[in-house]
Design a protein around this motif. Structure first.
Motif, mmCIF file in Angstrom:
data_model
loop_
_atom_site.group_PDB
_atom_site.id
_atom_site.type_symbol
_atom_site.label_atom_id
_atom_site.label_comp_id
_atom_site.label_asym_id
_atom_site.label_seq_id
_atom_site.Cartn_x
_atom_site.Cartn_y
_atom_site.Cartn_z
ATOM 1 N N MET A 12 0.853 -1.189 0.000
ATOM 2 C CA MET A 12 0.000 0.000 0.000
ATOM 3 C C MET A 12 0.889 1.239 0.000
ATOM 4 S SD MET A 12 -1.393 2.713 1.803
ATOM 5 C CE MET A 12 -2.793 3.737 1.379
ATOM 6 N N PHE A 13 0.728 2.078 -1.020
ATOM 7 C CA PHE A 13 1.471 3.339 -1.117
ATOM 8 C C PHE A 13 0.512 4.488 -0.897
ATOM 9 C CE2 PHE A 13 2.793 6.811 -4.154
ATOM 10 C CZ PHE A 13 3.762 7.349 -3.314
ATOM 11 N N LEU A 14 0.744 5.289 0.149
ATOM 12 C CA LEU A 14 -0.043 6.491 0.370
ATOM 13 C C LEU A 14 0.501 7.579 -0.549
ATOM 14 C CD1 LEU A 14 -2.199 8.149 1.792
ATOM 15 C CD2 LEU A 14 -0.506 8.698 3.558
ATOM 16 N N LYS A 15 -0.287 7.910 -1.558
ATOM 17 C CA LYS A 15 0.130 8.853 -2.593
ATOM 18 C C LYS A 15 -0.131 10.284 -2.119
ATOM 19 C CE LYS A 15 -0.330 9.571 -7.585
ATOM 20 N NZ LYS A 15 -0.410 11.045 -7.572
ATOM 21 N N THR A 16 0.888 10.923 -1.618
ATOM 22 C CA THR A 16 0.781 12.307 -1.164
ATOM 23 C C THR A 16 0.861 13.249 -2.364
ATOM 24 O OG1 THR A 16 3.146 12.158 -0.696
ATOM 25 C CG2 THR A 16 1.645 11.930 1.167
ATOM 26 N N HIS A 17 0.508 14.522 -2.158
ATOM 27 C CA HIS A 17 0.414 15.482 -3.257
ATOM 28 C C HIS A 17 1.711 16.257 -3.464
ATOM 29 C CE1 HIS A 17 -3.900 14.710 -2.744
ATOM 30 N NE2 HIS A 17 -4.041 15.188 -3.960
ATOM 31 N N LYS A 18 2.077 16.407 -4.742
ATOM 32 C CA LYS A 18 3.234 17.212 -5.159
ATOM 33 C C LYS A 18 4.532 16.721 -4.531
ATOM 34 C CE LYS A 18 2.283 19.372 -7.738
ATOM 35 N NZ LYS A 18 2.002 18.778 -9.089
ATOM 36 N N THR A 19 4.688 15.405 -4.500
ATOM 37 C CA THR A 19 5.869 14.794 -3.864
ATOM 38 C C THR A 19 6.541 13.762 -4.779
ATOM 39 O OG1 THR A 19 4.457 13.109 -2.867
ATOM 40 C CG2 THR A 19 4.930 15.058 -1.526
ATOM 41 N N ALA A 20 6.382 13.912 -6.092
ATOM 42 C CA ALA A 20 6.867 12.917 -7.065
ATOM 43 C C ALA A 20 6.100 11.604 -6.954
ATOM 44 C CB ALA A 20 8.373 12.671 -6.905
#
Length: 416
Positions: free
Chosen positions: A56-64
């Motif tokens: 599970m990857f928590l996709k944060t914003h504007k962080t590549a």
């Protein structure tokens, strides 16, 4: 006559010697992914390295994070894994609402049998655990809040009320409370402590040391690894080691990046103001930047890290020379195949790629997956996993693309 102590020492030596022989024997049967069988002082290092496939990857914003999503999607396709994709027409998992299992397509049917989760969501551990297996590996990525806020400002300029009415990022930061209204938080989430919000916490919470420490501890308990976007190549090497993946599993072409002419220069005063205005994100970043480098020193070592980063970059350059018509990403107006045009937002000019025309079918498919923007890739995977469902419609100028261009995107029946 030997003493009891001497006999006891001899027995212990015999046991240790037998254990070493046993481990040496076992090492003949087990091998690591890179085929190097090394008798080690650590039992863990002797055991086979098995690739983790529940992630599970928590996709944060504007962080590549769009580049990591591409890595995750490619891995899922390579090993025929099931991805927890957004239900119906959505391209995110209910964001900005806190995640619920029902946001996943066919959760009621598939249950807790998904392997990969990586689309945007606001973290809610109890609901995520309903979807992902008990042995799932959890990781995320953070970025220095100073360049992050400038990037958010440009990317969300047309959508965020706090950004819309300010002339530029420096004006906004000179007096953020003049433009930012907490009551309008759902529209303004990108304007303050966005990473804190993505992890499921209140981005307008008071900067309280006890509260911050409590949140940091919870994140450490919920996530096995936190990467740092400012050291992206180093992060990919650490991820490769931790997940026991191959180098090509973490090779990437940078996605969702923007042209340099859309970058606004922050004044020294603005940089300091970001640390105060986004103090929760700043504390989050400082804490996990330290743990990131500590983890590298404990597991890889700086010398080995340097060697592997150079290897990754050589392999990346090799693939770029094979795949790409241009030596680097190009602006939106110079992307030949509009089916590969990334989503454009705010004042940013989001870059994309042109592929060479003379690639064989297998190489073409590989290169397409490497450069495929996030929305197109999500739509493609959705069609593969849910062929009976209507394909997700992209809000992109694909209608202007010729039929030949459209056909250059992989179809659900094409190989990986």
């Amino acid at each position: 006559m030997k003493s009891r102590g001497s006999a006891s020492r001899n027995i212990r030596c015999l046991v240790v010697f037998s254990l070493c022989l046993g481990l040496a024997f076992l090492s003949g049967f087990f091998h690591t992914k890179n085929k190097n069988n090394v008798i080690s002082e650590s039992l863990e290092e002797l055991l086979p390295c098995r690739a983790k496939t529940n992630v599970m990857f928590l996709k944060t914003h504007k962080t590549a994070s769009s580049t990591i999503l591409n890595i995750m999607f490619r891995f899922a396709e390579r090993y025929n894994l099931t991805v927890a994709l957004p239900a119906n027409k959505l391209f995110h998992l209910g964001y900005p609402e806190k995640f619920q299992a029902k946001f996943v397509e066919e959760f009621q049917t598939i249950g807790q049998n998904y392997n990969i989760m990586c689309n945007h969501l606001r973290f809610n551990p109890s609901e995520v655990q309903k979807v992902m297996a008990a042995n799932t590996f959890y990781f995320s990525i953070l970025r220095n809040p100073i360049p992050l806020l400038e990037s958010s400002y440009i990317y969300y300029k047309d959508d965020v009320p706090a950004f819309k009415i300010s002339k530029d990022v420096n004006e906004y930061l000179a007096s953020p409370t003049k433009y930012y209204h907490p009551s309008n938080y759902k529209q303004n989430i990108y304007a303050r402590n966005i990473m804190w919000f993505d992890f499921g916490y209140d981005n307008n919470a008071e900067d309280n040391k006890k509260y911050i420490q409590k949140v940091l501890k919870e994140i450490e308990q919920n996530f096995h690894l936190i990467l740092i976007a400012d050291y992206f190549d180093e992060s990919m090497i650490l991820l490769k080691h931790t997940l026991c993946w191959d180098l090509d599993d973490v090779i990437y072409f940078k996605l969702n990046s923007r042209s340099q002419d859309t970058v606004q220069t922050l004044t020294p005063e603005s940089k300091e103001r970001i640390k105060a205005w986004c103090s929760l994100d700043w504390e989050l970043y400082l804490h996990f930047n330290q743990s990131f480098w500590r983890r590298i020193e404990e597991t890889i070592g700086l010398k080995e890290l340097e060697y592997e980063v150079n290897h990754l970059r050589r392999r990346q350059k090799e693939l770029m020379e094979i795949c790409l018509l241009n030596p680097e990403a190009v602006g939106k107006d110079h992307i030949n195949n509009k089916a590969l045009l990334p989503y454009q937002s705010g004042a940013a000019n989001i870059l994309g790629y042109n592929l060479k025309q003379d690639l064989d079918n297998r190489t073409l498919r590989t290169c397409q997956k490497m450069v495929m923007p996030e929305l197109q890739h999500t739509s493609h995977l959705y069609a593969v996993q849910h062929p009976h469902k209507k394909r997700k419609q992209l809000d992109l100028p694909l209608a202007r693309a010729s039929s030949r261009e459209k056909m250059q995107l992989p179809t659900p029946n094409s190989g990986t």
